[in-house]
Design a protein around this motif. Structure first.
Motif, PDB file in Angstrom:
ATOM      1  N   LYS A  37       8.385 -43.487   7.250  1.00  0.00           N
ATOM      2  CA  LYS A  37       7.874 -42.217   6.742  1.00  0.00           C
ATOM      3  C   LYS A  37       8.128 -42.136   5.243  1.00  0.00           C
ATOM      4  O   LYS A  37       9.134 -42.643   4.741  1.00  0.00           O
ATOM      5  CB  LYS A  37       8.558 -41.036   7.440  1.00  0.00           C
ATOM      6  CG  LYS A  37       8.335 -40.989   8.930  1.00  0.00           C
ATOM      7  CD  LYS A  37       8.879 -39.717   9.544  1.00  0.00           C
ATOM      8  CE  LYS A  37      10.385 -39.656   9.485  1.00  0.00           C
ATOM      9  NZ  LYS A  37      10.927 -38.443  10.141  1.00  0.00           N
ATOM     10  N   ALA A  38       7.213 -41.494   4.552  1.00  0.00           N
ATOM     11  CA  ALA A  38       7.372 -41.314   3.106  1.00  0.00           C
ATOM     12  C   ALA A  38       6.766 -39.983   2.695  1.00  0.00           C
ATOM     13  O   ALA A  38       5.778 -39.523   3.285  1.00  0.00           O
ATOM     14  CB  ALA A  38       6.705 -42.456   2.343  1.00  0.00           C
ATOM     15  N   SER A  39       7.357 -39.357   1.684  1.00  0.00           N
ATOM     16  CA  SER A  39       6.823 -38.105   1.158  1.00  0.00           C
ATOM     17  C   SER A  39       6.983 -38.090  -0.357  1.00  0.00           C
ATOM     18  O   SER A  39       7.865 -38.760  -0.916  1.00  0.00           O
ATOM     19  CB  SER A  39       7.541 -36.900   1.775  1.00  0.00           C
ATOM     20  OG  SER A  39       8.923 -36.918   1.452  1.00  0.00           O
ATOM     21  N   TYR A  40       6.112 -37.334  -1.002  1.00  0.00           N
ATOM     22  CA  TYR A  40       6.143 -37.232  -2.463  1.00  0.00           C
ATOM     23  C   TYR A  40       5.852 -35.790  -2.852  1.00  0.00           C
ATOM     24  O   TYR A  40       4.937 -35.163  -2.327  1.00  0.00           O
ATOM     25  CB  TYR A  40       5.092 -38.141  -3.098  1.00  0.00           C
ATOM     26  CG  TYR A  40       5.045 -38.043  -4.603  1.00  0.00           C
ATOM     27  CD1 TYR A  40       5.957 -38.727  -5.395  1.00  0.00           C
ATOM     28  CD2 TYR A  40       4.095 -37.236  -5.225  1.00  0.00           C
ATOM     29  CE1 TYR A  40       5.925 -38.635  -6.774  1.00  0.00           C
ATOM     30  CE2 TYR A  40       4.052 -37.135  -6.606  1.00  0.00           C
ATOM     31  CZ  TYR A  40       4.973 -37.830  -7.369  1.00  0.00           C
ATOM     32  OH  TYR A  40       4.935 -37.727  -8.750  1.00  0.00           O
ATOM     33  N   GLY A  41       6.659 -35.265  -3.763  1.00  0.00           N
ATOM     34  CA  GLY A  41       6.433 -33.917  -4.265  1.00  0.00           C
ATOM     35  C   GLY A  41       7.343 -32.904  -3.598  1.00  0.00           C
ATOM     36  O   GLY A  41       7.983 -33.168  -2.576  1.00  0.00           O
ATOM     37  N   ASP A  42       7.410 -31.720  -4.198  1.00  0.00           N
ATOM     38  CA  ASP A  42       8.264 -30.650  -3.711  1.00  0.00           C
ATOM     39  C   ASP A  42       7.446 -29.384  -3.465  1.00  0.00           C
ATOM     40  O   ASP A  42       7.130 -29.036  -2.330  1.00  0.00           O
ATOM     41  CB  ASP A  42       9.400 -30.390  -4.701  1.00  0.00           C
ATOM     42  CG  ASP A  42      10.378 -29.349  -4.209  1.00  0.00           C
ATOM     43  OD1 ASP A  42      10.374 -29.044  -3.005  1.00  0.00           O
ATOM     44  OD2 ASP A  42      11.153 -28.817  -5.033  1.00  0.00           O
ATOM     45  N   LYS A  43       7.078 -28.692  -4.538  1.00  0.00           N
ATOM     46  CA  LYS A  43       6.291 -27.473  -4.379  1.00  0.00           C
ATOM     47  C   LYS A  43       4.905 -27.766  -3.819  1.00  0.00           C
ATOM     48  O   LYS A  43       4.355 -26.972  -3.059  1.00  0.00           O
ATOM     49  CB  LYS A  43       6.202 -26.744  -5.713  1.00  0.00           C
ATOM     50  CG  LYS A  43       7.541 -26.183  -6.183  1.00  0.00           C
ATOM     51  CD  LYS A  43       7.398 -25.394  -7.464  1.00  0.00           C
ATOM     52  CE  LYS A  43       8.730 -24.798  -7.876  1.00  0.00           C
ATOM     53  NZ  LYS A  43       8.632 -23.991  -9.123  1.00  0.00           N
TER      54      LYS A  43
END
Length: 237
Positions: A37-43
């Motif tokens: 799994k991977a994610s990018y960014g916050d808001k």
């Protein structure tokens, strides 16, 4: 049951191994999986996952992606897609098809500091199934869930409490392992409601109780229904 590696790869937050997670707020799947799994960014974020849904015997491989917002404001939204390929004989339940794919879009509205409303719409590519008796059954491709929450118990703050109510209306192709503790294993999908609450009775000790009433989405007899009262006492260290 959880064994994973988690860290940063450039601007990505990456997780590899066996984990416990939800997809579409758990309205599609809530359980364990072996995945990358991977994610990018916050808001504003994008995320993706690929692997195997280990809580489902009939799931071969899955892939998922989601984009959404996480801001301190009136509304946050998300949209995503999950597709799972199916094992040999288990394809029969899904009318002989080799995979099931589900789109979804959801929004959460912060009405005030204590009250929140959320809604989600789901759509599957499957609306025909084979039940345990070998009979062809049809269900809707669509599903939707509405929820209302008031406050909420905080484990670190004794005396805090919350209430929540939900309405569910989902065709059988819109969920694989639903997050609710009520009964959902109807061949045509299900509809129903839940109401419950939680309270922190002492630091790191939270008591919760929820009542579920569900029934088959298509059931002319009116006898295919279930009632569940689920109680939990969680202690964290």
């Amino acid at each position: 049951n959880i064994a994973k590696l988690e860290g940063r790869l450039g601007g990505l937050n990456a997780i590899a191994g066996r984990d416990d997670d939800v997809f579409a707020d758990g309205y599609i799947y809530d359980g364990e999986h072996d995945a990358l799994k991977a994610s990018y960014g916050d808001k504003v974020y994008v995320s993706g996952a690929y692997g195997k849904l280990t809580d489902l015997d009939y799931s071969k491989k899955f892939a998922a992606a989601e984009i959404g917002t996480n801001v301190d404001g009136f509304v946050n939204g998300k949209a995503g897609y999950l597709k799972s390929s199916l094992r040999g004989n288990d394809k029969d339940f899904f009318d002989g098809k080799g995979s099931v794919g589900i789109w979804y879009v959801g929004a959460n509205f912060k009405l005030n500091d204590d009250l929140a409303f959320d809604a989600m719409y789901l759509r599957s590519n499957r609306d025909a199934f084979i039940d345990s008796a070998g009979k062809n059954v049809e269900s809707k491709k669509d599903g939707y869930v509405f929820g209302l929450g008031y406050k909420g118990a905080e484990a670190a703050e004794p005396g805090t409490w919350g209430l929540a109510a939900n309405y569910y209306h989902q065709g059988r192709g819109t969920y694989l392992a639903h997050t609710i503790d009520g009964y959902t294993d109807f061949a045509t999908g299900f509809k129903g409601w839940s109401f419950g609450g939680d309270i922190t009775v002492a630091k790191n000790m939270v008591l919760s109780s929820t009542y579920y009433e569900t029934k088959a989405l298509k059931d002319e007899s009116g006898e295919n229904k279930a009632k569940v009262w689920w109680n939990e006492f969680n202690v964290t260290f």
